[in-house]
Motif scaffolding. Sequence first.
Motif, short mmCIF file in Angstrom:
data_model
loop_
_atom_site.label_atom_id
_atom_site.label_comp_id
_atom_site.label_asym_id
_atom_site.label_seq_id
_atom_site.Cartn_x
_atom_site.Cartn_y
_atom_site.Cartn_z
N ARG A 33 -46.33 22.17 20.14
CA ARG A 33 -45.95 22.48 21.51
C ARG A 33 -44.51 22.05 21.76
NH1 ARG A 33 -46.41 18.26 25.53
NH2 ARG A 33 -47.11 16.30 24.62
N VAL A 34 -43.95 22.52 22.85
CA VAL A 34 -42.62 22.12 23.29
C VAL A 34 -42.78 21.33 24.58
CG1 VAL A 34 -40.36 22.91 24.08
CG2 VAL A 34 -41.52 24.12 22.22
N ARG A 36 -41.30 19.35 27.83
CA ARG A 36 -40.16 19.30 28.74
C ARG A 36 -40.28 18.05 29.61
NH1 ARG A 36 -37.52 24.13 28.52
NH2 ARG A 36 -38.67 25.77 27.42
N GLY A 37 -39.21 17.28 29.67
CA GLY A 37 -39.25 16.01 30.38
C GLY A 37 -39.81 14.91 29.50
N MET A 38 -39.72 13.69 30.01
CA MET A 38 -40.16 12.54 29.23
C MET A 38 -41.67 12.54 29.01
SD MET A 38 -39.39 9.81 27.57
CE MET A 38 -37.73 9.34 28.05
N PHE A 39 -42.44 12.93 30.04
CA PHE A 39 -43.89 12.83 29.97
C PHE A 39 -44.58 14.18 30.03
CE2 PHE A 39 -42.29 8.96 32.09
CZ PHE A 39 -42.60 8.04 31.11
N GLY A 40 -43.83 15.28 30.00
CA GLY A 40 -44.44 16.59 30.02
C GLY A 40 -44.84 17.08 31.39
N ALA A 41 -44.35 16.44 32.46
CA ALA A 41 -44.67 16.89 33.81
C ALA A 41 -44.07 18.27 34.05
CB ALA A 41 -44.12 15.91 34.85
N ASN A 42 -44.80 19.14 34.74
CA ASN A 42 -44.33 20.51 34.94
C ASN A 42 -44.26 20.91 36.40
OD1 ASN A 42 -47.04 20.81 35.60
ND2 ASN A 42 -47.57 21.76 33.64
N ASN A 43 -44.36 19.93 37.30
CA ASN A 43 -44.33 20.28 38.72
C ASN A 43 -43.26 19.53 39.49
OD1 ASN A 43 -45.40 17.74 38.66
ND2 ASN A 43 -47.02 18.15 40.16
N GLY A 44 -42.24 19.04 38.75
CA GLY A 44 -41.16 18.33 39.41
C GLY A 44 -41.47 16.88 39.70
N GLY A 45 -42.55 16.34 39.16
CA GLY A 45 -42.94 14.97 39.45
C GLY A 45 -42.38 13.95 38.47
N ILE A 57 -42.79 19.00 19.69
CA ILE A 57 -43.80 18.07 19.21
C ILE A 57 -44.34 18.65 17.91
CG2 ILE A 57 -45.95 16.88 19.74
CD1 ILE A 57 -43.58 16.18 21.58
N ARG A 58 -44.11 17.93 16.82
CA ARG A 58 -44.44 18.45 15.50
C ARG A 58 -45.37 17.51 14.75
NH1 ARG A 58 -41.03 22.44 13.49
NH2 ARG A 58 -39.34 23.02 14.90
N LEU A 59 -46.26 18.10 13.99
CA LEU A 59 -47.05 17.35 13.03
C LEU A 59 -46.39 17.46 11.66
CD1 LEU A 59 -50.67 18.45 14.05
CD2 LEU A 59 -49.39 16.44 14.78
N PRO A 60 -46.43 16.41 10.85
CA PRO A 60 -45.79 16.47 9.54
C PRO A 60 -46.40 17.57 8.68
CG PRO A 60 -46.66 14.27 9.99
CD PRO A 60 -47.05 15.11 11.12
N GLY A 61 -45.56 18.29 7.96
CA GLY A 61 -46.02 19.38 7.11
C GLY A 61 -46.46 18.90 5.74
N ALA A 62 -46.95 19.83 4.96
CA ALA A 62 -47.40 19.52 3.60
C ALA A 62 -46.23 19.07 2.74
CB ALA A 62 -48.09 20.73 2.98
N ALA A 63 -46.49 18.09 1.89
CA ALA A 63 -45.46 17.59 0.97
C ALA A 63 -45.53 18.38 -0.32
CB ALA A 63 -45.67 16.11 0.69
N SER A 64 -44.43 18.36 -1.06
CA SER A 64 -44.38 19.02 -2.37
C SER A 64 -44.24 17.95 -3.45
CB SER A 64 -43.21 20.00 -2.43
OG SER A 64 -41.98 19.35 -2.14
N TYR A 138 -55.34 16.75 20.29
CA TYR A 138 -54.13 17.56 20.45
C TYR A 138 -54.53 18.84 21.19
CZ TYR A 138 -52.06 14.64 16.74
OH TYR A 138 -51.60 13.60 15.99
N PRO A 139 -54.46 18.87 22.51
CA PRO A 139 -54.90 20.07 23.25
C PRO A 139 -54.14 21.33 22.86
CG PRO A 139 -54.56 18.21 24.74
CD PRO A 139 -54.01 17.81 23.42
N SER A 140 -52.90 21.19 22.38
CA SER A 140 -52.09 22.36 22.04
C SER A 140 -52.26 22.81 20.60
CB SER A 140 -50.60 22.06 22.31
OG SER A 140 -50.39 21.72 23.66
N ASP A 141 -53.01 22.07 19.80
CA ASP A 141 -53.24 22.44 18.40
C ASP A 141 -54.45 23.38 18.36
OD1 ASP A 141 -52.94 22.54 15.70
OD2 ASP A 141 -53.75 20.54 15.30
N LYS A 142 -54.22 24.62 18.72
CA LYS A 142 -55.30 25.57 18.96
C LYS A 142 -56.18 25.78 17.72
CE LYS A 142 -53.94 26.18 23.15
NZ LYS A 142 -54.73 25.52 24.24
N GLY A 143 -57.47 25.72 17.94
CA GLY A 143 -58.43 25.91 16.87
C GLY A 143 -58.76 24.65 16.11
#
Length: 247
Positions: A33-34, A36-45, A57-64, A138-143
């Motif tokens: 996910r991307v 915005r803001g320090m805590f992810g607030a989306n209503n100006g709070g 926001i990234r999860l570490p990828g596979a290593a080689s 992780y609510p944004s990690d769909k599936g």
Amino acid sequence: MSEGNGTNGVNPEKDLSASNLPGQRGQGGEEIRVQRGMFGANNGGDTSGYDGLVRSIRLPGAASRPYGGWFDEVADELEGALEEQGLLPENAIERTVVDRGELTFHIEREHLLRVARTLRDDPALRFELCTGVSGVHYPSDKGRELHAVYHLRSITHNRLIRLEVSAPDADPRIPSLVAVYPTNDWHERETYDFFGIVFDGHPALTRIMMPDDWQGHPQRKDYPLGGIAVEYKGAQIPAPDQRRSYS
């Protein structure tokens, strides 16, 4: 600063090169996910002063390979042991991650029991101890919104690795490891209580902290903040989640 100070005119506290920033993963890994803001607030709070911040926001990828050190030895032995049992390693191990000096195997949930037994019983591996299981949401990690994370220690070889298994919100079921690591009994109950992960095969999967009739799972990211309204000298102070909205 002057060149005479040995800094070539660069203030190290203001140098924003990648080598001067802590914990950088660059653009590697998997973006979930991307924010915005320090805590992810989306209503100006957002009152932190960082409402213009945008970061991935990234999860570490596979290593080689090579992974380095004894990591390759453990990976080779695990993959070889699974092949001897007639199971292709790529069907059981979703990916192998080396991040911040730690080794994590992401395991397909249907093969978790076999992988755990192999890690415990193979003489070259001997991860005799599982120190518990933790839940992550992780609510944004769909599936694969729900993750179970196991820390395994080899007392014989003095090594520590991690297993990670994911499940979707729609089917939050993961095999229980109590048959392999009996001390996981209470840890799986706690993870079920707080995250709602159902551990199939657990001998008595009940809540451990919250009342039996409690609705929801308090450590999930979509759970409301909650609170109890307080009356004080004729005035009423609302519960924390009703005082101000940040989402």
